[in-house]
Design an enzyme around this catalytic site. Structure first.
Site, PDB file in Angstrom:
ATOM      1  CB  THR A 110      -9.997   4.846  -1.008  1.00 62.31           C
ATOM      2  OG1 THR A 110      -9.522   5.177   0.291  1.00 62.31           O
ATOM      3  CG2 THR A 110      -9.277   3.622  -1.507  1.00 62.31           C
ATOM      4  CE  LYS A 162     -14.070   5.858   0.861  1.00 65.28           C
ATOM      5  NZ  LYS A 162     -13.320   5.958   2.132  1.00 65.28           N
ATOM      6  CE  LYS A 216      -2.511  10.800   3.571  1.00 63.46           C
ATOM      7  NZ  LYS A 216      -3.191   9.953   2.561  1.00 63.46           N
ATOM      8  CG  HIS A 240      -1.996  -0.990   1.219  1.00 58.40           C
ATOM      9  ND1 HIS A 240      -3.253  -0.731   0.727  1.00 58.40           N
ATOM     10  CD2 HIS A 240      -1.985  -2.270   1.622  1.00 58.40           C
ATOM     11  CE1 HIS A 240      -3.988  -1.828   0.853  1.00 58.40           C
ATOM     12  NE2 HIS A 240      -3.245  -2.787   1.390  1.00 58.40           N
ATOM     13  CE  LYS A 256      -6.496  13.989   0.645  1.00 57.84           C
ATOM     14  NZ  LYS A 256      -6.664  12.818  -0.195  1.00 57.84           N
ATOM     15  NE  ARG A 257      -4.222   9.901  10.653  1.00 55.42           N
ATOM     16  CZ  ARG A 257      -3.961   8.968  11.549  1.00 55.42           C
ATOM     17  NH1 ARG A 257      -4.764   7.931  11.697  1.00 55.42           N
ATOM     18  NH2 ARG A 257      -2.891   9.055  12.323  1.00 55.42           N
TER      19      ARG A 257
HETATM   20  O1  73E Z   1      -2.803   5.710  -0.820  1.00 49.57           O
HETATM   21  C1  73E Z   1      -3.344   5.051   0.307  1.00 49.57           C
HETATM   22  C2  73E Z   1      -4.208   3.889  -0.164  1.00 49.57           C
HETATM   23  O2  73E Z   1      -5.322   4.367  -0.870  1.00 49.57           O
HETATM   24  C3  73E Z   1      -2.222   4.523   1.194  1.00 49.57           C
HETATM   25  O3  73E Z   1      -1.465   5.607   1.689  1.00 49.57           O
HETATM   26  C4  73E Z   1      -2.805   3.739   2.353  1.00 49.57           C
HETATM   27  O4  73E Z   1      -3.577   2.646   1.808  1.00 49.57           O
HETATM   28  C5  73E Z   1      -4.681   3.072   1.027  1.00 49.57           C
HETATM   29  C6  73E Z   1      -5.461   1.843   0.583  1.00 49.57           C
HETATM   30  O5  73E Z   1      -4.754   1.113  -0.352  1.00 49.57           O
HETATM   31  C7  73E Z   1      -1.774   3.200   3.258  1.00 49.57           C
HETATM   32  N1  73E Z   1      -1.876   3.082   4.594  1.00 49.57           N
HETATM   33  C8  73E Z   1      -0.733   2.550   5.030  1.00 49.57           C
HETATM   34  N2  73E Z   1       0.060   2.356   4.005  1.00 49.57           N
HETATM   35  N3  73E Z   1      -0.579   2.773   2.897  1.00 49.57           N
HETATM   36  C9  73E Z   1      -0.408   2.242   6.412  1.00 49.57           C
HETATM   37  C10 73E Z   1       0.886   1.847   6.750  1.00 49.57           C
HETATM   38  C11 73E Z   1       1.197   1.550   8.065  1.00 49.57           C
HETATM   39  C12 73E Z   1       0.227   1.653   9.048  1.00 49.57           C
HETATM   40  C13 73E Z   1      -1.045   2.064   8.717  1.00 49.57           C
HETATM   41  C14 73E Z   1      -1.362   2.353   7.400  1.00 49.57           C
END
Ligand code: 73E
Length: 840
Positions: free
Chosen positions: A677, A681, A571, A373, A565-566
């Site tokens: 994501t 939405k 970002k 991710h 968003k976070r």
């Molecule tokens: O771009 C997003 C993505 O849409 C990405 O940053 C996020 O995952 C979403 C779903 O695919 C994400 N979260 C984390 N890594 N990528 C993450 C890593 C460590 C702890 C918690 C979350």
């Protein structure tokens, strides 16, 4: 005995005819019965909160019928099953979603109204279960909804944290974190399985024994805890299939530690036991950040160890050969957080089942697949070997064995290529050495995927290049999606109604491609009017929410511009607020009588949580709030501009914010947002996007057309060059003058909080602008200008909005999950018959 169970069976089939009916009276009866018998309140006087609880219990009863039937059906058909392992599930509220998926919302609305309550107000009584940080956890939740709806024999596995993501308070422009003890009032949506408990070992040592000339490893000693199952039924839409999200909670093991009890320190011994509960107490609040804490590894291993025991028990229910394992199970790893499952399954097969390592390995990697991710280096998990070897000694041994066998094979293919070998190795040869969880996940999986085209491409060309060259076919893309049930049908009831009317039915809810047929309505004035009316009503709702939660009056006729968003530097909420300052300064420079002609009213809203230890993210919140203070109280500005920090952004307020948004910002530095994501939405709800060519924005542009978005900024291939330029140039020389002016104002203390805000702007001023705000600022300004021009033309904006929404069908998680099922898992749908027809 068998005769007994035959009689029992006969009886049961008859009783199934008493499956709960769903007419208004039966629903009311079941609600009122729960008031009386479950809550022990009087049916003649119960509060709205008790109404919520009783209603939930009555819905729970209906869920359980379908839930049990579904489980039985899967067992009976002995289907191949999918296990979706995730350290986070950001579910959001259940009640409305369950009613809509069961197609009971109208019946309940009527029934509840007659009992004196408005169903919408009842929804507001529910806590928001927030066992996740952001996109990754919410993705897992959307996937469950799609897996249920697509009738897949799938289960989710996760952790039942007692504390979800903290509640965010904003006071004097600072974030405060309040613990989220979400189980305060019980949880009607879960089923506690008192009888499903698995032992979990930590620490201890590995003893070697020799049997028939073979070495055997026995892991013993250390500490034992129990993992107990909590089942959360997940209903599909337009189907009776109801799958399961099984969450684990840690408890003290039943075995007494006689030693410490006998030493006479009764309280000390009990204290030790109580510690076991702490393991699943709190969700780590870091999004896209790795912190390397032992407790986190304990959480991960508890999830993995309990899940593998559960999976194997289910597999063994039928007598069969181990070689069938990959034909019967598919385990999906949601990032590397549950990656120890690979080692755990291997350990069980070798140490407990006595399977040869080569064969065991084949079973394992054929069963596993891994989703990446993020490519942010700070998010990649690397456990120090001391920490890992101490907590999980046998697992460390097995990791070494896997790595040895793997590197042997590599060096045959690429002799003397030490560079390649060290980049492929699971062990990072640093001091101290570290276990790279991503490498382990790739080696232990038959399929690896990124979450959007551009991200999957980056994986194979940068981060995992060497793995790609070794096994190109292993690498896939699965562009993320979101569930249209929650993100259209639940959160935008009016839009859903419009779709249903226009399409002559509601089958679009499970086949979103149907809304593309509305292309011929784009030019229709009636349709446009309806569209505008719906957006306006949603804006009205958000206006009230803002009034109540922020004590700010916002202008319903202004452009609603949102970035939620976070908080993260990549970002670039920072760039957004810098632009807002520029806009403010420009208004101030314009003679008062020309301002309304030159500037369109905007309400700029921000929302999102900062990880508690992420100092720069917190400084960005402070900057936004300081600017908001200044601007909102400036009588010269009036309602030309308002800035709002929406506190405690979560799933339930996202359901209010997103449908009300007209412009949403997805402005990450190219290459850093894997997918995103919320962009999906927003588009589904008719918001236009201002964004960079990053993550799923790229594919959204492909679907809706670039001319219907506001795309700006450097492309991913330009980033490296720009970074080099940035490092070699005095910032004030290449920053556009507009940016220099804004930075100077902050530096002068125009917005107060000089010291910390200076620290913040210095992160981009000292040839240190890693996220390239300076490089993208100019094109961001231009994109913003285009936004204003388009918004002036109401009918043009409306048409763009409609096009965005009706061309967004690719981003349904139904499409995503169908691709996982076909291209990675190899599983088929099994739909149960209508349970009321089960009664023969
Ligand atoms: O771009 C997003 C993505 O849409 C990405 O940053 C996020 O995952 C979403 C779903 O695919 C994400 N979260 C984390 N890594 N990528 C993450 C890593 C460590 C702890 C918690 C979350």
């Amino acid at each position: 005995g068998s005769q007994n169970s035959l009689i029992q069976n006969e009886k049961m089939w008859k009783l199934m005819q008493s499956y709960i009916k769903n007419d208004k009276e039966t629903i009311q009866q079941s609600i009122v019965n729960h008031v009386e018998y479950t809550l022990a309140k009087t049916r003649f006087d119960f509060s709205i909160f008790h109404a919520y609880q009783a209603i939930s219990h009555s819905v729970r009863d209906r869920l359980i019928e379908a839930f049990n039937d579904t489980a039985q059906y899967f067992t009976h058909h002995d289907c191949k099953r999918v296990y979706y392992l995730s350290i986070e599930f950001l579910m959001g509220r259940y009640l409305q979603n369950a009613l809509i998926n069961l197609e009971l919302e109208d019946n309940y609305k009527e029934a509840v109204l007659e009992l004196g309550y408005n169903l919408e107000s009842v929804y507001e009584q529910e806590v928001d279960p927030a066992l996740g940080n952001g996109g990754l956890g919410r993705l897992a939740a959307c996937f469950l909804d799609s897996m249920a709806t697509l009738n897949l024999p799938a289960w989710g596995y996760g952790i039942r944290y007692s504390y979800g993501i903290f509640r965010q308070l904003i006071k004097d422009g600072y974030q405060y974190e309040v613990p989220d003890y979400w189980l305060d009032n019980g949880n009607p949506w879960e089923i506690e399985r008192l009888d499903v408990n698995y032992p979990i070992r930590f620490y201890g040592y590995v003893r070697k024994i020799h049997e028939n000339g073979k070495e055997k490893s026995i892991w013993e000693g250390g500490e034992l805890v129990l993992a107990r199952a909590y089942d959360n039924p997940i209903p599909g839409y337009d189907t009776y299939n109801t799958i399961n999200l099984r969450l684990w909670r840690s408890l003290p093991a039943r075995e007494f530690d006689f030693n410490s009890f006998n030493q006479g320190d009764y309280f000390k011994a009990l204290e030790e036991r109580e510690k076991a509960e702490y393991i699943t107490s709190v969700l780590y609040p870091n999004d896209s950040n790795y912190s390397g804490k032992e407790l986190r590894l304990k959480q991960q291993y508890l999830l993995v160890c309990a899940t593998i025991q559960d999976v194997i028990r289910r597999f063994k229910k039928k007598k069969r050969d181990w070689k069938e394992l990959p034909e019967k199970i598919a385990v999906q790893l949601n990032d590397t957080h549950p990656a120890m499952a690979i080692v755990e399954l291997l350990r069980v097969l070798i140490d407990h089942e006595g399977i040869e390592i080569e064969f065991a390995w084949e079973l394992v990697y054929k069963s596993f697949s891994y989703t990446n991710h993020t490519i942010l280096p700070e998010a990649l998990e690397k456990w120090g070997i001391d920490l890992l070897g101490n907590l999980l000694p046998r697992h460390l041994e097995i990791v070494y064995i896997i790595n040895f066998i793997f590197l042997e094979k590599v060096s045959k293919k690429f002799p003397n290529d030490h560079h390649r070998l060290s980049s492929l190795s699971i062990i990072e040869e640093s001091n101290p050495k570290k276990i790279r969880m991503a490498n382990l996940s790739i080696i232990g999986s038959h399929a690896v995927n990124g979450v959007a085209e551009i991200h999957s491409k980056l994986l194979t060309t940068t981060l995992f290049k060497d793995f790609y060259e070794l096994r190109p076919k292993k690498f896939q893309n699965k562009t993320n999606g979101v569930t249209p049930r929650r993100w259209i049908r639940c959160c935008n009831v009016q839009l859903a109604q419009l779709y249903t009317e226009q399409l002559g039915g509601d089958t679009w809810v499970t086949d979103l491609t149907q809304v593309r047929c509305l292309e011929n309505m784009v030019e229709d004035p009636d349709f446009q009017n309806n569209w505008q009316r719906i957006k306006r009503q949603n804006k009205e709702q958000l206006k009230w929410w803002v009034k109540e939660n922020c004590q700010i009056d916002i202008n319903i006729d202004s452009l609603f511009d949102v970035q939620v968003k976070r908080l993260h530097e990549y970002k670039r909420q920072f760039m957004n607020i810098l632009y807002v300052i520029h806009r403010y300064l420009s208004i101030k420079k314009t003679p008062a009588d020309q301002r309304h002609a030159k500037f369109l009213p905007r309400t700029i809203m921000f929302g999102g949580k900062a990880a508690p230890g992420y100092i720069n993210a917190k400084r960005i919140i402070k900057l936004i709030c300081s600017v908001a203070d200044k601007v909102n109280t400036d009588s010269e500005i009036g309602d030309l501009m308002k800035i709002v920090y929406l506190p405690n952004y979560n799933v339930s307020n996202a359901q209010i914010i997103i449908p009300a948004t007209e412009l949403s910002q997805h402005i990450s530095t190219a290459g850093l947002e894997a997918s995103g994501t919320s962009n999906m939405k927003f588009v589904m709800n008719g918001s236009l996007i201002i964004g960079t060519m990053d993550g799923a924005n790229v594919e959204i542009a492909e679907e809706v057309g670039k001319e219907n978005m506001f795309i700006f900024g450097a492309l991913v291939d330009e980033i490296e060059g720009l970074r080099n330029h940035m490092r070699n140039t005095e910032p004030s020389q290449y920053f556009p003058p507009e940016l220099n002016e804004v930075l100077q104002k902050i530096d002068e203390g125009f917005f107060g909080a000089v010291d910390e805000l200076r620290e913040l702007i210095n992160t981009i001023r000292n040839r240190n602008d890693y996220y390239l705000l300076g490089a993208d600022f100019k094109s961001y300004l231009e994109a913003q200008k285009k936004v204003d021009e388009c918004y002036k033309n109401k009918s043009l904006w409306t048409k763009m909005s409609i096009r965005n929404a009706i061309r967004s069908s690719k981003f349904s998680s139904d499409r995503t999950i169908q691709q996982y099922a076909d291209e990675i898992w190899g599983v088929k749908a099994f739909q149960i018959p209508n349970p009321s027809q089960n009664a023969r």
